[in-house]
Design an enzyme around this catalytic site. Structure first.
Site, PDB file in Angstrom:
ATOM      1  CG  HIS A   1      -1.604  -1.249   1.526  1.00 22.50           C
ATOM      2  ND1 HIS A   1      -2.691  -1.659   0.781  1.00 22.50           N
ATOM      3  CD2 HIS A   1      -1.403  -2.212   2.442  1.00 22.50           C
ATOM      4  CE1 HIS A   1      -3.119  -2.817   1.252  1.00 22.50           C
ATOM      5  NE2 HIS A   1      -2.366  -3.180   2.250  1.00 22.50           N
TER       6      HIS A   1
ATOM      7  NE  ARG B   1      -9.800  -0.229  10.592  1.00 23.67           N
ATOM      8  CZ  ARG B   1     -10.991  -0.772  10.338  1.00 23.67           C
ATOM      9  NH1 ARG B   1     -11.131  -1.613   9.337  1.00 23.67           N
ATOM     10  NH2 ARG B   1     -12.022  -0.500  11.098  1.00 23.67           N
TER      11      ARG B   1
ATOM     12  CG  HIS C   1      -1.801 -10.356   6.096  1.00 22.06           C
ATOM     13  ND1 HIS C   1      -0.535  -9.851   6.264  1.00 22.06           N
ATOM     14  CD2 HIS C   1      -2.578  -9.296   5.707  1.00 22.06           C
ATOM     15  CE1 HIS C   1      -0.541  -8.554   6.013  1.00 22.06           C
ATOM     16  NE2 HIS C   1      -1.758  -8.191   5.666  1.00 22.06           N
TER      17      HIS C   1
ATOM     18  CG  ASP D   1       0.966  -4.984   4.556  1.00 22.75           C
ATOM     19  OD1 ASP D   1       0.259  -4.086   4.070  1.00 22.75           O
ATOM     20  OD2 ASP D   1       0.525  -5.774   5.415  1.00 22.75           O
TER      21      ASP D   1
HETATM   22 ZN    ZN Z   1      -2.434  -4.972   3.201  1.00 23.24          ZN
END
Ligand code: ZN
Length: 419
Positions: free
Chosen positions: A29, A53, A240, A291
């Site tokens: 990302h 998050r 994952h 990631d």
């Molecule tokens: Zn991810």
């Protein structure tokens, strides 16, 4: 031994340097590179993936096509310097911060494509379908609106991006997660793409909470549900897959799918530990991803993949097989072979690194100990040159445009962090 191993060197070249295939990065990302290192202060006594998050959403709210380009060029230049030669971009930052599509609905995708083109990394662009805020089908939250699409709008975006595909740009599909894509929508996208041999990626079983919600609302664990309800095959990459029961480990391996393991991010977020030994024994395919980009180093990903296992089993040399006693060799060759599958690349013969044969850590190296030295005692400083599709993009350890790329990136960060 994977076929890719045939391209591994048997000796250093006449110049004393070692030529090695570059590694694919299976999960990125890009915008998250800008917040690397900025989430390491306690914000809540129960800090977890979910509190991280919230911070990530605040950062995501700042990104527009220009800053997306600035961050991604910096990130991709660092990847090339570190030894990654291709990247799968799991891209869900589609719209303006208020959730309205840009005049060009593919503006954010095009920023990533331009960043890949300008830095010279091979890109597998995975536009992400993101429709709901939980397994119960709740609507997206305010900060998730810029991620969302109707099914029709998503398929239109996918079609427009597929028209841009080239040897340097693969286009696949991605489902954010089972909690973000209702089952009928997942089925509709799979029907729309039919048998097309494009990569299909999704986040799955990263968090215990996700497993519990899936059990409660779909009556099965995430991987168990996916294997029973979708035609999972070699096109698929499960990102994952941290929390697995033994039957799920066997099921993924049997399906031919690849698992994208992201050891430094999974450690940073406190996700859990992938059951590597069982998965290798089952013959499963896998590769690595950076990631969230707290680390941009294939060496560190591979090293921590093995070290995590050593720490919990209190044993050494976990990632070895009956035909491969060298841990570094097994890790590197399997990450390459699985990585090519997940990127949708048939081969990467044109994508290679020149490792610095003058580095003390490679003194008197032999072919059969080279990758153990690289994975366990080396670092990004060993990459002297990186070549992708015939273009030398890293020379003397630096990306050929490193200066202006870093200056543009720093301007974005200074602006954001000053306000
Ligand atoms: Zn991810």
């Amino acid at each position: 031994m994977p076929a890719a191993a045939s391209r591994f060197p048997t000796a250093a070249g006449p110049d004393g340097h070692w030529r090695l295939p570059g590694l694919p990065n299976l999960h990125s990302h890009a915008f998250q590179r800008a917040m690397a290192g900025l989430a390491e202060r306690l914000s809540d006594p129960n800090d977890s993936f979910w509190t991280w998050r919230e911070l990530m959403y605040r950062f995501a709210g700042r990104v527009d096509p220009d800053s997306q380009y600035a961050i991604a060029t910096q990130l991709y230049a660092e990847m090339l310097e570190a030894g990654y030669t291709s990247v799968c971009e799991f891209h869900y930052l589609h719209h303006a911060p208020d959730g309205q599509p840009y005049a060009d609905p593919a503006a954010m995708s095009r920023a990533l494509i331009a960043a890949a083109q300008d830095t010279g990394i091979r890109l597998t662009l995975l536009p992400v379908l993101y429709m709901s805020g939980g397994f119960d089908g709740r609507p997206l939250g305010e900060r998730q609106r810029r991620f969302g699409h109707s099914l029709e709008a998503y398929l239109a975006l996918l079609q427009s991006l597929r028209a841009l595909a080239s040897p340097m740009l693969q286009v696949g599909v991605a489902f954010h997660s089972l909690r973000a894509v209702p089952a009928p929508a997942l089925a509709a996208v799979l029907e729309a793409i039919g048998d097309a041999s494009m990569p299909i990626h999704l986040h799955i079983a990263e968090q215990v909470g996700e497993v519990q919600d899936c059990l409660a609302l779909r009556g099965a664990r995430p991987v168990e549900w996916l294997l029973a309800n979708a035609p999972v095959d070699a096109r698929w990459t499960l990102v994952h897959a941290t929390h697995l029961e033994p039957g799920e480990v066997q099921g993924i391996a049997r399906s031919g799918a690849t698992v994208a393991i992201c050891p430094t991010t999974e450690a940073n977020l406190g996700d859990g530990l992938f059951p590597l030994r069982d998965y290798l024994q089952a013959g499963g395919h896998w590769g690595i991803g950076s990631d969230s980009h707290v680390s941009v180093s294939p060496v560190e990903e591979l090293r921590w993949l093995e070290y995590g296992q050593r720490l919990v089993t209190r044993r050494r040399n976990i990632a070895v097989g009956p035909d491969q006693p060298s841990t570094g060799t097994l890790l590197y060759t399997q990450a390459l072979a699985g990585g090519l599958r997940a990127c949708g690349l048939a081969d990467a013969a044109q994508d290679w690194l020149l490792l610095d044969g003058d580095a003390p850590v490679l003194a008197a190296a032999r072919a059969d100990d080279l990758l153990d030295r690289v994975v366990f005692a080396g670092n990004r400083g060993l990459v002297r040159e990186t070549h992708v599709a015939g273009r030398r993009v890293v020379a003397e350890g630096r990306h050929v445009d490193a200066g202006p790329i870093a200056a543009r990136y720093a301007r974005v960060l200074r602006t954001w962090l000053a306000s």
